[in-house]
Design an enzyme around this catalytic site. Structure first.
Site, mmCIF file in Angstrom:
data_model
loop_
_atom_site.group_PDB
_atom_site.id
_atom_site.type_symbol
_atom_site.label_atom_id
_atom_site.label_comp_id
_atom_site.label_asym_id
_atom_site.label_seq_id
_atom_site.Cartn_x
_atom_site.Cartn_y
_atom_site.Cartn_z
ATOM 1 N N CYS A 117 0.816 -1.225 0.000
ATOM 2 C CA CYS A 117 0.000 0.000 0.000
ATOM 3 C C CYS A 117 0.846 1.271 0.000
ATOM 4 O O CYS A 117 0.310 2.370 -0.169
ATOM 5 C CB CYS A 117 -0.944 0.017 1.190
ATOM 6 S SG CYS A 117 -2.304 -1.142 0.998
ATOM 7 N N HIS A 139 -3.139 7.630 2.806
ATOM 8 C CA HIS A 139 -3.577 6.358 2.232
ATOM 9 C C HIS A 139 -4.969 6.047 2.786
ATOM 10 O O HIS A 139 -5.223 6.223 3.974
ATOM 11 C CB HIS A 139 -2.588 5.266 2.617
ATOM 12 C CG HIS A 139 -3.025 3.897 2.194
ATOM 13 N ND1 HIS A 139 -3.437 3.622 0.913
ATOM 14 C CD2 HIS A 139 -3.139 2.732 2.897
ATOM 15 C CE1 HIS A 139 -3.771 2.345 0.835
ATOM 16 N NE2 HIS A 139 -3.604 1.785 2.014
ATOM 17 N N ASN A 176 -10.276 0.831 -0.231
ATOM 18 C CA ASN A 176 -8.811 0.852 -0.288
ATOM 19 C C ASN A 176 -8.360 0.322 -1.645
ATOM 20 O O ASN A 176 -8.443 -0.871 -1.912
ATOM 21 C CB ASN A 176 -8.264 -0.023 0.852
ATOM 22 C CG ASN A 176 -6.744 -0.047 0.894
ATOM 23 O OD1 ASN A 176 -6.075 0.445 -0.017
ATOM 24 N ND2 ASN A 176 -6.199 -0.633 1.947
HETATM 25 O O1 UT7 Z 1 -3.881 -0.786 3.414
HETATM 26 C C1 UT7 Z 1 -3.009 -1.703 3.979
HETATM 27 C C2 UT7 Z 1 -3.014 -1.632 5.443
HETATM 28 N N1 UT7 Z 1 -4.261 -2.127 5.961
HETATM 29 C C3 UT7 Z 1 -4.862 -1.468 6.931
HETATM 30 O O2 UT7 Z 1 -4.439 -0.420 7.337
HETATM 31 C C4 UT7 Z 1 -6.082 -2.110 7.539
HETATM 32 C C5 UT7 Z 1 -5.989 -2.077 9.037
HETATM 33 N N2 UT7 Z 1 -7.056 -2.771 9.702
HETATM 34 C C6 UT7 Z 1 -8.347 -2.347 9.710
HETATM 35 O O3 UT7 Z 1 -8.680 -1.390 9.064
HETATM 36 C C7 UT7 Z 1 -9.315 -3.030 10.638
HETATM 37 O O4 UT7 Z 1 -8.609 -3.894 11.477
HETATM 38 C C8 UT7 Z 1 -10.443 -3.808 9.927
HETATM 39 C C9 UT7 Z 1 -11.381 -2.862 9.229
HETATM 40 C C10 UT7 Z 1 -9.838 -4.788 8.928
HETATM 41 C C11 UT7 Z 1 -11.257 -4.594 10.955
HETATM 42 O O5 UT7 Z 1 -11.771 -3.712 11.941
HETATM 43 P P1 UT7 Z 1 -11.515 -3.998 13.482
HETATM 44 O O6 UT7 Z 1 -12.188 -2.930 14.221
HETATM 45 O O7 UT7 Z 1 -10.041 -4.168 13.704
HETATM 46 O O8 UT7 Z 1 -12.285 -5.335 13.688
HETATM 47 P P2 UT7 Z 1 -11.736 -6.733 14.268
HETATM 48 O O9 UT7 Z 1 -10.968 -7.456 13.232
HETATM 49 O O10 UT7 Z 1 -11.085 -6.468 15.588
HETATM 50 O O11 UT7 Z 1 -13.090 -7.489 14.521
HETATM 51 C C12 UT7 Z 1 -14.065 -7.030 15.487
HETATM 52 C C13 UT7 Z 1 -15.289 -7.909 15.387
HETATM 53 C C14 UT7 Z 1 -14.964 -9.404 15.409
HETATM 54 O O12 UT7 Z 1 -15.976 -10.075 16.104
HETATM 55 P P3 UT7 Z 1 -15.770 -10.499 17.625
HETATM 56 O O13 UT7 Z 1 -14.561 -11.395 17.641
HETATM 57 O O14 UT7 Z 1 -15.542 -9.215 18.376
HETATM 58 O O15 UT7 Z 1 -17.053 -11.190 17.960
HETATM 59 C C15 UT7 Z 1 -15.025 -9.799 13.950
HETATM 60 O O16 UT7 Z 1 -15.309 -11.158 13.759
HETATM 61 O O17 UT7 Z 1 -15.974 -7.680 14.156
HETATM 62 C C16 UT7 Z 1 -16.122 -8.917 13.439
HETATM 63 N N3 UT7 Z 1 -16.016 -8.639 11.999
HETATM 64 C C17 UT7 Z 1 -17.047 -8.275 11.250
HETATM 65 N N4 UT7 Z 1 -18.350 -8.073 11.529
HETATM 66 C C18 UT7 Z 1 -19.163 -7.679 10.515
HETATM 67 C C19 UT7 Z 1 -14.897 -8.680 11.246
HETATM 68 N N5 UT7 Z 1 -15.213 -8.337 9.974
HETATM 69 C C20 UT7 Z 1 -16.534 -8.077 9.952
HETATM 70 C C21 UT7 Z 1 -17.420 -7.673 8.943
HETATM 71 N N6 UT7 Z 1 -18.721 -7.476 9.266
HETATM 72 N N7 UT7 Z 1 -17.029 -7.448 7.680
#
Ligand code: UT7
Length: 332
Positions: free
Chosen positions: A116, A256, A286
């Protein structure tokens, strides 16, 4: 003679027509619009659907848009750098094909890969060729067909990424406009957290790797998020302090577009109000190497000669950094 600086003198962009909305994703995986918008800021993204078209198509369209808008003769271009994480195919350099297709017959070309951060690192590379005095027109394109490496059954990644391309032209400037400073960083600690396991030299493609879905992006989102928030803010703060810039002096942040929460955290550390932050993540998601030039393309008309602009990116590897540039022209 004054020092040659490398200024951006034109921009262009392209996104495919097909719009993949959060509502459509709700029918594909277990997710919902509210979760996606509050956690990422994304409402929709564009997808290149037509069979047989790859990243080169996005890059060619973006470059053609730039050439047309700026009335640039492609024969005058000395070099084409294609920043991408999704080349058309291994070995045959995608940028070379793009250069030929746009008529840049006097240019040499290569691809630049830094996940990225590809476009940000590409800005640094393009600027060096100009500053050397040897090259007069360097076309830097950032393009990615992320849909080609995303598993649309994996809700952790399929909601984030989109396809697109953007391009900028770098030319010498003797008024001190253009790239002023950069601070680029990398750390291999990131390798396990954002990657594609198969299809490379460690694990070449096989029937088994395909069956195991190992050709798709894997992201440990939470870990990447933590590194991205602190590192993007750190380098942006650093480039401001070592150039004596306060939040008042910076006219624009071009971040970004990975997650609105990462962008907000960076802007807050820089003391920048929302109006100074370029944002289009809600409509494109993204697009990896295309996020920065697509921002410039969307905001071009609001930019004024002399504006202080800070670019910041974070990506797989890990790779990240910031770059300080003075805008070189008024639109219209
Ligand atoms: O560009 C390259 C670099 N990449 C980045 O900078 C991306 C960095 N990461 C992120 O932007 C975030 O981590 C994400 C958007 C990918 C995920 O958001 P998050 O707030 O970190 O969510 P998480 O992975 O901690 O998941 C929280 C909860 C989980 O459920 P539990 O375990 O709390 O019950 C996930 O299973 O949200 C759940 N979850 C979803 N729920 C609905 C994960 N994906 C989804 C989804 N829809 N699409």
């Amino acid at each position: 003679m004054s020092k040659i600086t490398a200024a951006i003198t034109a921009v262009g962009g392209y996104v495919p027509e097909y719009v993949l909305t959060n509502q459509i994703l709700e029918t594909m995986v277990d997710t919902n619009d509210e979760w996606i918008v509050t956690r990422t800021g994304i409402k929709e993204r564009r997808i290149l659907k037509e069979e047989g078209k790859g990243t080169s198509y996005l890059a060619i369209q973006a470059a053609k848009d730039l050439l047309e808008k700026s009335n640039t003769d492609p024969k005058d271009i000395d070099m084409v750098i294609l920043a991408t994480a999704t080349p058309d195919m291994p070995v045959a350099v995608t940028g070379v094909y793009v250069a030929s297709q746009i008529g840049a017959v006097n240019a040499f070309s290569y691809d630049l890969v830094a996940a990225c951060s590809s476009f940000l690192f590409g800005m640094s590379t393009a600027a060096k060729y100009i500053e050397s005095g040897r090259y007069k027109k360097v076309l830097l394109i950032g393009a990615d067909k992320m849909s080609s490496i995303i598993d649309y059954e994996d809700r952790a990644t399929c909601i984030i990424f989109g396809d697109g391309g953007g391009a900028v032209l770098f030319e010498p400037n003797e008024e001190g406009m253009g790239v002023q400073d950069e601070f680029l960083r990398t750390d291999g600690v990131g390798r396990p957290h954002l990657k594609i396991d198969a299809g490379g030299s460690i694990l070449p493609a096989s029937a088994e790797t395909v069956a195991n879905k190992q050709h798709y992006v894997f992201q440990d989102g939470r870990t990447v998020f933590k590194f991205a928030v602190s590192n993007m803010a750190d380098v942006s703060e650093k480039i401001m302090s070592r150039n004596g810039l306060t939040g008042e002096d910076v006219h624009w942040l071009v971040p970004h577009q990975a997650n609105k929460r990462i962008i907000d955290a960076t802007a807050s550390r820089m003391n920048l109000p929302e109006e100074k932050v370029m944002m289009n993540i809600h409509k494109y998601g993204n697009t990896t190497s295309a996020t920065l030039p697509l921002c410039l393309n969307d905001y071009e008309k609001q930019l004024k000669k002399g504006d202080n602009i800070v670019f910041a990116a974070f990506g797989g590897g890990f790779t990240w950094g910031s770059l300080y540039l003075k805008w070189a022209y008024n639109s219209n």
